[in-house]
Design a protein around this motif. Sequence first.
Motif, short mmCIF file in Angstrom:
data_model
loop_
_atom_site.label_atom_id
_atom_site.label_comp_id
_atom_site.label_asym_id
_atom_site.label_seq_id
_atom_site.Cartn_x
_atom_site.Cartn_y
_atom_site.Cartn_z
N VAL A 108 51.56 32.92 39.47
CA VAL A 108 50.36 33.62 39.00
C VAL A 108 49.06 33.14 39.65
O VAL A 108 48.02 33.75 39.43
N GLN A 109 49.11 32.12 40.45
CA GLN A 109 47.88 31.53 40.99
C GLN A 109 47.05 32.49 41.84
O GLN A 109 45.83 32.40 41.88
N LEU A 110 47.69 33.40 42.52
CA LEU A 110 46.96 34.31 43.41
C LEU A 110 46.71 35.69 42.81
O LEU A 110 46.02 36.51 43.42
N ILE A 111 47.24 35.94 41.63
CA ILE A 111 47.05 37.25 41.00
C ILE A 111 45.56 37.55 40.77
O ILE A 111 45.12 38.66 41.09
N PRO A 112 44.75 36.62 40.26
CA PRO A 112 43.33 36.94 40.08
C PRO A 112 42.62 37.30 41.38
O PRO A 112 41.81 38.23 41.42
N GLN A 113 42.90 36.59 42.46
CA GLN A 113 42.26 36.88 43.74
C GLN A 113 42.70 38.25 44.27
O GLN A 113 41.87 39.03 44.75
N ALA A 114 43.98 38.53 44.17
CA ALA A 114 44.48 39.82 44.65
C ALA A 114 43.91 40.96 43.82
O ALA A 114 43.49 41.99 44.36
N THR A 115 43.87 40.78 42.50
CA THR A 115 43.31 41.81 41.61
C THR A 115 41.84 42.05 41.92
O THR A 115 41.39 43.20 42.02
N ASN A 116 41.10 40.97 42.09
CA ASN A 116 39.68 41.08 42.41
C ASN A 116 39.47 41.77 43.76
O ASN A 116 38.58 42.60 43.90
N ALA A 117 40.28 41.44 44.74
CA ALA A 117 40.16 42.05 46.06
C ALA A 117 40.43 43.55 46.01
O ALA A 117 39.71 44.34 46.62
N VAL A 118 41.44 43.94 45.25
CA VAL A 118 41.78 45.36 45.14
C VAL A 118 40.68 46.12 44.41
O VAL A 118 40.28 47.21 44.84
N ARG A 119 40.18 45.55 43.34
CA ARG A 119 39.14 46.24 42.55
C ARG A 119 37.80 46.31 43.28
O ARG A 119 37.17 47.35 43.33
N ALA A 120 37.36 45.17 43.80
CA ALA A 120 36.02 45.10 44.40
C ALA A 120 35.99 45.59 45.84
O ALA A 120 34.96 46.03 46.32
N LYS A 121 37.11 45.48 46.52
CA LYS A 121 37.19 45.83 47.93
C LYS A 121 36.18 45.07 48.79
O LYS A 121 35.81 45.50 49.86
#
Length: 82
Positions: free
Chosen positions: A15-28
């Motif tokens: 789960v360590q990278l899920i927040p970064q990936a989620t943020n990248a997808v949402r914010a672009k």
Amino acid sequence: MWIAVAALAAVLSAVQLIPQATNAVRAKDLSAVSLPSFALISLTTFLWALYGWYLQDVAIVASNGVACLCAVIVTVMKLTKG
């Protein structure tokens, strides 16, 4: 005791990278993301998943598979969107 430590490490790795990936997808917006770091994380977690596959260890495969997927998403977005 050590099985609990290993289980916790596997969950945190997954789960360590899920927040970064989620943020990248949402914010672009990936201007603050380091391409070399995420490329290296992608490769490292992929190799760990392969090693887990060789050992037939579901925990290693699953945790590193999830982390690799997140890292690859961020890496590809960084390459395509900057």
